[in-house]
Design an enzyme around this catalytic site. Sequence first.
Site, PDB file in Angstrom:
ATOM      1  N   LYS A 183       0.856  -1.191   0.000  1.00 32.01           N
ATOM      2  CA  LYS A 183       0.000   0.000   0.000  1.00 32.01           C
ATOM      3  C   LYS A 183       0.886   1.232   0.000  1.00 32.01           C
ATOM      4  O   LYS A 183       2.016   1.191   0.467  1.00 32.01           O
ATOM      5  CB  LYS A 183      -0.866   0.017   1.271  1.00 32.01           C
ATOM      6  CG  LYS A 183      -2.106   0.878   1.139  1.00 32.01           C
ATOM      7  CD  LYS A 183      -3.208   0.092   0.467  1.00 32.01           C
ATOM      8  CE  LYS A 183      -4.498   0.857   0.389  1.00 32.01           C
ATOM      9  NZ  LYS A 183      -5.624  -0.054   0.096  1.00 32.01           N
TER      10      LYS A 183
HETATM   11  N1  GLU Z   1      -7.356   0.239  -3.014  1.00 32.34           N
HETATM   12  C1  GLU Z   1      -8.121  -0.932  -3.325  1.00 32.34           C
HETATM   13  C2  GLU Z   1      -8.148  -1.862  -2.142  1.00 32.34           C
HETATM   14  O1  GLU Z   1      -7.976  -1.454  -1.028  1.00 32.34           O
HETATM   15  C3  GLU Z   1      -7.689  -1.582  -4.627  1.00 32.34           C
HETATM   16  C4  GLU Z   1      -6.303  -2.116  -4.640  1.00 32.34           C
HETATM   17  C5  GLU Z   1      -5.844  -2.629  -6.003  1.00 32.34           C
HETATM   18  O2  GLU Z   1      -6.642  -2.655  -6.929  1.00 32.34           O
HETATM   19  O3  GLU Z   1      -4.675  -2.967  -6.095  1.00 32.34           O
HETATM   20  O4  GLU Z   1      -8.408  -3.028  -2.267  1.00 32.34           O
END
Ligand code: GLU
Length: 424
Positions: free
Chosen positions: A115
């Site tokens: 993240k």
């Molecule tokens: N931000 C989204 C999540 O928390 C999508 C993450 C992604 O598509 O890599 O799952």
Amino acid sequence: MSTTVDRSAAQSTLNVWQMAQRQLDNIAQIIGLDASIHQYLREPKRILTVSVPVRMDSGEHRVFEGYRVQHNMSRGPGKGGIRYHPDVTLDEVKALAMWMSWKCALVNIPFGGAKGGVICDPKSMSLQELENLTRRFTSEISIVIGPEKDIPAPDVYTTPQIMAWIMDTFSMQHGYSIPGVVTGKPIAVGGSLGRDKATARGCLYVVDEAMKELGLAPGARVAIQGFGNAGLHAAELFAETGYKIVAVSDSRGGVANTNGLDVRKLVAWKGEQGTVVGFGGGEKISNKDVLEYECEVLVPAALEKVITQENAPRIKAKIVAEAANGPTLPEADDILHDRNIMVLPDILANAGGVTVSYFEWVQNLQELFWEEQAVNERLRRIMERSFRDTLDHARRLKVNMRRGAYAVAVGRVAQATQLRGVYP
Ligand code: GLU
């Protein structure tokens, strides 16, 4: 993408990172996780903190702080969004990265968890400033990202346009187009059909399964907190499928109507006004009251830690589908479980987004694009299977759905980590 909510009333003694670690500790005990693997999984593999100097419209330079955290990559490259928000902290990004490891494992896609986040207030920045910030941040984290290493995506307040800038910046550094470095891109630069609504669609699919499982009648009432990418599309898709949307809110407040809100008009209003507040088709309610509104399905689709020990006893829903990451505190989880409310945990309920991100990455690597129906059909199969896996484990272990999901996910990450072993 999702919206901010007032978190002042929802303070817990735990911060989100401690909450994430506690969830892991808890499942480790339940599934008898090997102590050394447990220790390994308790901390992120890699943390990169960067200073991001940005030229502002005024001509001045401002330095922002940003992070990319890679929690575990035993099952594949890191995967997870980038969040732009004034309240971003390193601990929050660590928690979100850990949750991505579990989420990717639960839906069984070949990614680890990562993240990113930048402490900034995108609402007060111009498009040019956002572009400058994004390009410099991408450049700073380019040493750890890439289609085989770690693939960012949208998260709170980051958009397809921002993904296009990430793709472009990374590609410029390498001298050729590398669309697979990031997902959630606009279709014109290699995005996937269906990615924009995927988080909401995945949420709908698992709620449909839960409705059947609990024997609830069709046409159920739905309340949604948050009207960003997840919340807005959830309102649209749930309404199209015959659910009745009775309350919604965004960071500025909410609107409710026991007879159902006209979602098309509401979405048009939000588009014009930038908020759902003031919409004529319902009465005004607060952001927090949406959580306690009379309904069968509650969809928290904003930020963390909004369902607490304090409001959990007053939640009326039969199903809580966590479109946001980490909306429910551990104490509140137990209260909801005792009250027979089925919580579809974040790593299941919002996994549709990363699942279609996986499809986007596959399409980019293959340079072969799929029709939207194929995307949605594959998504449905994965969500239904993941719901079943979660429910089966929850039943077998006699635990709630979150622990059921964790049992599947942590078990898979642990197995991959163990099989790969420790080098040297
Ligand atoms: N931000 C989204 C999540 O928390 C999508 C993450 C992604 O598509 O890599 O799952």
